[in-house]
Design a protein around this motif. Sequence first.
Motif, PDB file in Angstrom:
ATOM      1  N   SER A  90      -1.025   3.258  -7.685  1.00 13.97           N
ATOM      2  CA  SER A  90      -1.213   4.500  -8.435  1.00 13.97           C
ATOM      3  C   SER A  90      -1.862   4.253  -9.785  1.00 13.97           C
ATOM      4  O   SER A  90      -2.437   5.170 -10.383  1.00 13.97           O
ATOM      5  CB  SER A  90       0.136   5.194  -8.644  1.00 13.97           C
ATOM      6  OG  SER A  90       0.971   4.402  -9.477  1.00 13.97           O
ATOM      7  N   THR A  94      -3.449   0.013  10.183  1.00 12.06           N
ATOM      8  CA  THR A  94      -3.806   1.423  10.340  1.00 12.06           C
ATOM      9  C   THR A  94      -4.886   1.637  11.387  1.00 12.06           C
ATOM     10  O   THR A  94      -5.268   2.774  11.657  1.00 12.06           O
ATOM     11  CB  THR A  94      -4.315   2.003   9.000  1.00 12.06           C
ATOM     12  OG1 THR A  94      -5.447   1.244   8.560  1.00 12.06           O
ATOM     13  CG2 THR A  94      -3.227   1.949   7.943  1.00 12.06           C
ATOM     14  N   PRO A 153       0.845  -1.197   0.000  1.00 12.56           N
ATOM     15  CA  PRO A 153       0.000   0.000   0.000  1.00 12.56           C
ATOM     16  C   PRO A 153       0.881   1.249   0.000  1.00 12.56           C
ATOM     17  O   PRO A 153       1.853   1.352   0.736  1.00 12.56           O
ATOM     18  CB  PRO A 153      -0.785  -0.131   1.314  1.00 12.56           C
ATOM     19  CG  PRO A 153      -0.796  -1.593   1.607  1.00 12.56           C
ATOM     20  CD  PRO A 153       0.528  -2.119   1.110  1.00 12.56           C
ATOM     21  N   GLY A 154       0.539   2.191  -0.863  1.00 16.50           N
ATOM     22  CA  GLY A 154       1.346   3.398  -0.958  1.00 16.50           C
ATOM     23  C   GLY A 154       2.586   3.247  -1.815  1.00 16.50           C
ATOM     24  O   GLY A 154       3.359   4.195  -1.981  1.00 16.50           O
ATOM     25  N   GLU A 155       2.805   2.030  -2.357  1.00 16.85           N
ATOM     26  CA  GLU A 155       3.938   1.743  -3.246  1.00 16.85           C
ATOM     27  C   GLU A 155       5.298   1.966  -2.593  1.00 16.85           C
ATOM     28  O   GLU A 155       6.285   2.270  -3.257  1.00 16.85           O
ATOM     29  CB  GLU A 155       3.837   2.558  -4.545  1.00 16.85           C
ATOM     30  CG  GLU A 155       2.654   2.210  -5.393  1.00 16.85           C
ATOM     31  CD  GLU A 155       2.631   2.950  -6.727  1.00 16.85           C
ATOM     32  OE1 GLU A 155       3.707   3.271  -7.261  1.00 16.85           O
ATOM     33  OE2 GLU A 155       1.529   3.226  -7.215  1.00 16.85           O
ATOM     34  N   SER A 156       5.361   1.803  -1.283  1.00 16.73           N
ATOM     35  CA  SER A 156       6.664   1.948  -0.631  1.00 16.73           C
ATOM     36  C   SER A 156       7.582   0.783  -0.960  1.00 16.73           C
ATOM     37  O   SER A 156       8.806   0.938  -0.985  1.00 16.73           O
ATOM     38  CB  SER A 156       6.491   2.068   0.888  1.00 16.73           C
ATOM     39  OG  SER A 156       5.780   0.958   1.407  1.00 16.73           O
ATOM     40  N   SER A 214       9.368   3.230  -3.842  1.00 21.22           N
ATOM     41  CA  SER A 214       9.247   4.685  -3.920  1.00 21.22           C
ATOM     42  C   SER A 214      10.604   5.366  -3.944  1.00 21.22           C
ATOM     43  O   SER A 214      10.761   6.457  -4.473  1.00 21.22           O
ATOM     44  CB  SER A 214       8.416   5.214  -2.746  1.00 21.22           C
ATOM     45  OG  SER A 214       9.005   4.851  -1.514  1.00 21.22           O
TER      46      SER A 214
END
Length: 371
Positions: free
Chosen positions: A363, A120, A44-47, A64
């Motif tokens: 994304s 989260t 999640p968030g492309e980290s 990222s």
Amino acid sequence: MANLKNCSKDEISSATLITELIPVHTNQKLQTLGSESWCCVFSPGESYFAWSSGNCIVTLIPWSFCKQTLFKSQKVTVPYKSESGVLIDSKHEANDCFGCNTVSINTGHIVRSMAFGLSTVNLEKRSSPPFWSRFSSSKDLVLATGHINGRIRTWDVLTGKLILELIDHNDMVSHLTFSPVGNLVLMSSSYDGSLKVWDLHEDGNMFQTLKMNNKPIYSCCWSPDAKSLVSVGMCKLVYVWDMKTLKVKYKLQGHQHDVVACAFSPDGCLIVSASWDTRVILWDSHNGKMLKTFGHLYPSPHPIYACGDNGTWIRDVSFSSDGAHIATVADDGNLRIWDITSEENPEAMAPVANSLCCRFAPSGHILAVGG
């Protein structure tokens, strides 16, 4: 050779290859187990981006941080590092630190499935944090791997260290998916014919088992609100579950061969399923109505022959974050990207030999294909 409806391949746009990641494994014994890449996932968030080459090794790249380095070359050799990974230092130049920031995990068993889980939710009401979090550097982000021996292992993404081992399946773990609401509830599907629900906040407690038809289950997917689940396997039906009652809401009928992959649209309104019958079907998730069919072979196999080998078995399907596109990979050696408003022909294609999995980045700008 791709078989298209009412047009030639030259009339279809070509998807552009950005880079090819080639793992280097120094342990020759590991290579004898096979080199297929059955799964690739973005966090999640492309980290992070992670993939397995089918030989017990999972490689994690701080996506990222390093993606600009990767995009400079169409082929990138990814170093194998048997030691623990190195924490990302933003002061390093990207050109210099790609290799040192990758984490290579020797999982000990051949990997068939993977998933990132992100915590989260507010756990202030708990008297103490989960036991495993005391040993984890990342704590909120974990990687789960499913293995051919039925084991599930969870890993610290920063150090590559084992956190928990989950044991209850007695055959290959074909798919893993974490609940999207951030509570670290993990769903696993297996060739033993069961779906199992695990709570990593309760130190991996397995608290529910679901059954389809006692045949191998190939894939499963949560709805974005985690209220529903879709599962598919060795049958022609798509099962839609109500996760509050843990009962089947719908059994979607339309495929003529085993259904091997499924996905929800980002808004949860649509379900897409892919089958070895060479078709992908788009469904309304609220009423189970069939909306569109995306054929990969023309003319489509007659129902009598749909269960045979046709050279165009679809292996995987992925929904883009815009909810308007899906990607598929099939045995005919082609990646296809479809606009769901048109079922005539793909919007773009690219040759990808021996592809087994595909996954859009959160994304929606990048598509990863493994084979």
